[in-house]
Design an enzyme around this catalytic site. Sequence first.
Site, PDB file in Angstrom:
ATOM      1  N   TYR A  11       1.145  -1.302   0.456  1.00 36.50           N
ATOM      2  CA  TYR A  11      -0.459  -0.219  -0.094  1.00 36.50           C
ATOM      3  C   TYR A  11       0.915   1.317  -0.549  1.00 36.50           C
ATOM      4  CZ  TYR A  11      -3.345   3.090   2.023  1.00 36.50           C
ATOM      5  OH  TYR A  11      -4.010   4.542   2.329  1.00 36.50           O
ATOM      6  N   ILE A  12       1.672   1.755   1.130  1.00 34.51           N
ATOM      7  CA  ILE A  12       2.653   2.509   0.988  1.00 34.51           C
ATOM      8  C   ILE A  12       3.914   2.356   0.281  1.00 34.51           C
ATOM      9  CG2 ILE A  12       3.629   4.349   2.389  1.00 34.51           C
ATOM     10  CD1 ILE A  12       2.174   3.033   4.922  1.00 34.51           C
ATOM     11  N   ASP A  31       9.354  -7.287  -4.248  1.00 33.41           N
ATOM     12  CA  ASP A  31       8.750  -8.029  -3.613  1.00 33.41           C
ATOM     13  C   ASP A  31       8.976  -9.519  -3.325  1.00 33.41           C
ATOM     14  OD1 ASP A  31       5.763  -5.498  -2.236  1.00 33.41           O
ATOM     15  OD2 ASP A  31       5.969  -8.121  -2.697  1.00 33.41           O
ATOM     16  N   TYR A 141       3.981  -7.035  16.831  1.00 34.44           N
ATOM     17  CA  TYR A 141       4.697  -6.467  15.293  1.00 34.44           C
ATOM     18  C   TYR A 141       5.211  -4.903  15.879  1.00 34.44           C
ATOM     19  CZ  TYR A 141       2.986  -2.464  12.263  1.00 34.44           C
ATOM     20  OH  TYR A 141       3.608  -1.234  11.958  1.00 34.44           O
ATOM     21  N   ARG A 219      -7.237   8.314  16.546  1.00 35.81           N
ATOM     22  CA  ARG A 219      -6.367   8.531  15.584  1.00 35.81           C
ATOM     23  C   ARG A 219      -5.805   9.812  14.807  1.00 35.81           C
ATOM     24  NH1 ARG A 219      -6.673   5.149  18.371  1.00 35.81           N
ATOM     25  NH2 ARG A 219      -6.349   2.997  18.743  1.00 35.81           N
TER      26      ARG A 219
HETATM   27  N1  UDP Z   1     -11.747   0.540  14.019  1.00 36.80           N
HETATM   28  C1  UDP Z   1     -13.302   0.289  14.096  1.00 36.80           C
HETATM   29  N2  UDP Z   1     -14.149  -0.593  12.972  1.00 36.80           N
HETATM   30  C2  UDP Z   1     -12.989  -1.312  12.005  1.00 36.80           C
HETATM   31  C3  UDP Z   1     -12.086  -0.921  11.799  1.00 36.80           C
HETATM   32  C4  UDP Z   1     -11.246  -0.052  12.827  1.00 36.80           C
HETATM   33  O1  UDP Z   1     -14.172   1.070  14.780  1.00 36.80           O
HETATM   34  O2  UDP Z   1     -13.262  -1.581  11.129  1.00 36.80           O
HETATM   35  C5  UDP Z   1     -11.464   1.682  14.801  1.00 36.80           C
HETATM   36  C6  UDP Z   1     -10.402   0.605  15.261  1.00 36.80           C
HETATM   37  O3  UDP Z   1     -10.426   0.076  16.489  1.00 36.80           O
HETATM   38  C7  UDP Z   1      -9.469   1.803  16.165  1.00 36.80           C
HETATM   39  C8  UDP Z   1      -9.502   2.780  14.605  1.00 36.80           C
HETATM   40  O4  UDP Z   1     -10.783   2.615  14.115  1.00 36.80           O
HETATM   41  O5  UDP Z   1      -9.751   3.038  16.888  1.00 36.80           O
HETATM   42  C9  UDP Z   1      -8.295   2.869  13.467  1.00 36.80           C
HETATM   43  O6  UDP Z   1      -7.929   1.793  13.360  1.00 36.80           O
HETATM   44  P1  UDP Z   1      -6.817   0.495  12.272  1.00 36.80           P
HETATM   45  O7  UDP Z   1      -7.353  -0.393  12.175  1.00 36.80           O
HETATM   46  O8  UDP Z   1      -7.250   1.281  10.776  1.00 36.80           O
HETATM   47  O9  UDP Z   1      -5.207   1.500  12.714  1.00 36.80           O
HETATM   48  P2  UDP Z   1      -4.752   1.130  13.717  1.00 36.80           P
HETATM   49  O10 UDP Z   1      -4.876   2.330  14.614  1.00 36.80           O
HETATM   50  O11 UDP Z   1      -5.576  -0.354  14.306  1.00 36.80           O
HETATM   51  O12 UDP Z   1      -3.671   1.033  13.448  1.00 36.80           O
END
Ligand code: UDP
Length: 325
Positions: A11-12, A31, A141, A219
Site C-alpha cells: 500500500y504505502i 517484493d 507487530y 487516531r
Molecule cells: N476501527 C473500527 N472499525 C473497523 C476498523 C477499525 O471501529 O472496522 C477502529 C479501531 O478500533 C481504531 C480505529 O478504528 O480505533 C483505527 O483502526 P485501524 O485498524 O484503521 O488502525 P490502527 O489504529 O489499529 O492502526
Amino acid sequence: MNVLVTGGAGYIGSVTTELLLDEGYETVVFDNLERGHREAVDPRARFIAGDLRNPADIAKAMQAVKPDAVIHFAAYALVGESMEHPELYFGNNVRGGVNLAEAMLKTGVRRIVFSSTCATYGQPERLPITEDMPQRPTNPYGESKLMFEKILVWYQRLKEFQPVFLRYFNACGASSKYGEDHDPETHLIPNVLKVALGQGEQVPVFGEDYDTPDGTCIRDYIHIEDLARAHLLALKNPFCGALNLGTGEGCSVLQAIGAARRITGHPIPVKFLPCRPGDPARLVADARNARKVLGWTPDRSRVDDIVQTAWDWHRAHPDGYGKKS
Ligand code: UDP
C-alpha cells in the site's frame, strides 16, 4: 539516484515508488507478492521477485542493483494477527530485516529509510507523542518494528549505516492510481467505504465508552501521499534517527464515518461492538520534528481529502486489485 524499495507492491510502497519515479529516481521494487499486488507496481519500475526471509534473494538483488539507498517497507503489519502469530512477525519483520541489513553491509549500502510505526510506543503516557517518549510496544507487530530500529542503531554506531525511522501514525487515502487492498481488510476507512459500496451492511465500531468526546477512539490519520513525500525528503536529507509522521490532529472513529457519509451520500449504518484488545483511546503525533528537519508539511491529510481520495479509488477498483498475480 538509484533506490531499492522493499515492499514496493504494498500500500504505502506502491505510492512511494510512483512518486520516486515521478521525481526521476531510478527505482527497483523488491517484493514477494505475498500480500502486495503486481498491479500496484508502477510499470516504470524494475521489479525483482524475492523474499527477505531468504538471504540469497536479497543478497542477489542488492548486488545486482547496488542502490544508493534502500526504502524498506516489506513487512507484516496487522496488530491482531501479530497477537495470534508472533512467529510470523519476528520471522518476517526481524529476520527479514537482518537479512536486508546484511546484504546492505556486504554491498556497502548505508542509507536506509525504514517504515516504522507509532505502535512502537505502546500506550503513551501523554499526548501528543514525541519521538523521545518511551517505546514499550503492546503487541509483537510493534515489538518487531522496534527490534529492527534497534538493530539499525547498532549498524549506525558500528558500521556507518545512516538509518531514518519514519514512525507512521494511521496511513490512509489513495493516489489516483494506487490504493488500499488488504485481505482481510481490518482498517477503518476501507471498511467504511466497503459499506458505502454495498459490500457490507454495517461498519463495526470497536468501543463506544472510551474517554474521548464521542466515546470512540481517536487516531491521527495521514494521507499516503504525504507519507510518500516524507520518504523522498528523507532521501535528500542527511538526518539520521526517528521522525513521527502524523498531522498532530486527532479524528474519532465516528468523525471519520461522518466524513464518509457526507462524501459518499450513503447512510453507512454502524454497529457498536466491544473494544479491540490493545486499542489505546487516543494516538496523536507530535510531528514537529519532521516539519523542522525535513521541511515536510502534510497537506493532503484533511479527513475529507483522505476519504475522498480513498472513495475515488475504491469506486474505480471495487474488487481492489482483483486476482493476485
Ligand atoms: N476501527 C473500527 N472499525 C473497523 C476498523 C477499525 O471501529 O472496522 C477502529 C479501531 O478500533 C481504531 C480505529 O478504528 O480505533 C483505527 O483502526 P485501524 O485498524 O484503521 O488502525 P490502527 O489504529 O489499529 O492502526
